[in-house]
Write an enzyme that holds these catalytic residues in place. Sequence first.
Site, mmCIF file in Angstrom:
data_model
loop_
_atom_site.group_PDB
_atom_site.id
_atom_site.type_symbol
_atom_site.label_atom_id
_atom_site.label_comp_id
_atom_site.label_asym_id
_atom_site.label_seq_id
_atom_site.Cartn_x
_atom_site.Cartn_y
_atom_site.Cartn_z
ATOM 1 N N TRP A 9 66.879 39.048 59.497
ATOM 2 C CA TRP A 9 67.673 39.156 58.384
ATOM 3 C C TRP A 9 67.728 40.544 58.137
ATOM 4 O O TRP A 9 69.245 41.035 57.697
ATOM 5 C CB TRP A 9 67.294 38.223 57.334
ATOM 6 C CG TRP A 9 68.158 37.858 56.260
ATOM 7 C CD1 TRP A 9 67.791 37.881 54.886
ATOM 8 C CD2 TRP A 9 69.572 37.775 56.369
ATOM 9 N NE1 TRP A 9 68.857 37.563 54.187
ATOM 10 C CE2 TRP A 9 69.813 37.379 55.155
ATOM 11 C CE3 TRP A 9 70.499 37.593 57.537
ATOM 12 C CZ2 TRP A 9 71.287 37.086 54.607
ATOM 13 C CZ3 TRP A 9 71.743 37.231 56.786
ATOM 14 C CH2 TRP A 9 72.118 36.858 55.669
ATOM 15 N N HIS A 45 57.487 48.725 59.028
ATOM 16 C CA HIS A 45 56.234 49.357 58.835
ATOM 17 C C HIS A 45 55.734 49.677 60.339
ATOM 18 O O HIS A 45 54.643 50.193 60.311
ATOM 19 C CB HIS A 45 55.286 48.236 58.088
ATOM 20 C CG HIS A 45 54.836 47.417 59.021
ATOM 21 N ND1 HIS A 45 55.729 46.156 59.224
ATOM 22 C CD2 HIS A 45 53.925 47.020 59.537
ATOM 23 C CE1 HIS A 45 55.311 45.405 59.981
ATOM 24 N NE2 HIS A 45 53.903 45.651 60.291
ATOM 25 N N SER A 51 72.679 31.001 55.064
ATOM 26 C CA SER A 51 72.732 32.183 55.832
ATOM 27 C C SER A 51 71.915 32.358 57.000
ATOM 28 O O SER A 51 70.630 32.146 56.416
ATOM 29 C CB SER A 51 72.896 33.480 55.089
ATOM 30 O OG SER A 51 71.599 33.612 54.079
ATOM 31 N N LYS A 66 64.291 25.052 48.852
ATOM 32 C CA LYS A 66 64.804 24.410 49.787
ATOM 33 C C LYS A 66 64.190 24.484 51.344
ATOM 34 O O LYS A 66 64.303 23.468 52.133
ATOM 35 C CB LYS A 66 66.191 24.845 50.080
ATOM 36 C CG LYS A 66 66.308 26.316 50.389
ATOM 37 C CD LYS A 66 66.171 27.044 51.651
ATOM 38 C CE LYS A 66 66.308 28.267 51.572
ATOM 39 N NZ LYS A 66 65.986 28.885 53.079
#
Length: 351
Positions: free
Chosen positions: A13, A33, A147, A200
């Site tokens: 994402w 990282h 999404s 959700k």
Amino acid sequence: MPTKIAVLGAGSWGTVLANLLTENGHEVDLWSHNPDQVALMKRTHQNEHYLGAEFTLQPALHVTADLGQALDQAAVILFVVPTNAIRSVAEQVKPILQAHKGRGEQPIIVHAAKGLERGSELRISQVLAEVLPKELIQGIVVISGPSHAEDVATHDITTLTAASDDLKLAEKVQKLFMNDYFRLYTNTDVIGVEIGAALKNVIAIGAGALHGLGYGDNTKAALMTRGLAEISRVGVKLGAEPLTFIGLSGVGDLIVTCTSVHSRNWRAGNALGQGEKLPDVLKNMGMVVEGVSTTKVAHQMARELDVDMPITDAIYQVLYENAPIRTVITDLMKRSGKPEFDFDNASLQKP
């Protein structure tokens, strides 16, 4: 006018959002990282582990393992790391912002996390506000909605919500992301958006489990609908606006997470339904399944708030008490009858 943006988190994402913002003409630093991941992404111009070989990074996107470099002169800082890493990353950001104080306008903090902090039960904006004092930032915006990174990567049309207590900040963030395949709406109900985004994932584990067990569409629709009722109850008890839960960050995100093979939570539930053990499921996934930890937080919240969440409780029993899935389904169906809408229940009324 291009905006300098730091995207923290180079998973699927974070990478897709950084790519989108670069496409929109902004100056974007994508931070990871992991120096080895950064070196590989720079060499291949891909993030194959998360997005496959077909997805290509925008040439102008700068990938770095240097957090100070990513944050330098950033007008917007977008957190796209797992929920359990939000606090630690924010604590790394804080001294850098303190050192930059007075060098220009404070940055807008944006997050795209979908979970609740274990232990504290805080929403992600609350965690960020706790770590990053007001004098260091303009404010906090959350972006959320139906999404999957895989769809945005191929420019499938996607709509999300940008929510903030400060509508002007939400509108600024809205403008950064908008293009011909990605649209944001604004909202001021941060509580509702974050609760919908987090809970959700719990229901999606249940939806996946039903699929793995071979249940049909009727059963899945029942789970999603009654799951939304649970999400709404706890959200409203916390001060959310009821309408938020029939919006993009509520029912919209619930639909896509409960029905798509792209959903990690759905896939985890599906594997559980097919008989796999939770440790094996998580190991085989190789990515964070937010709904597993969120289930534990939601289970505790339901008790503290005195909110009825039978589906969440059932999923908790499967994940943390090794209860057989078919047994908890039977127990759910054997509960005493009740009205579909209980408007006299205090948990359905805004405080």
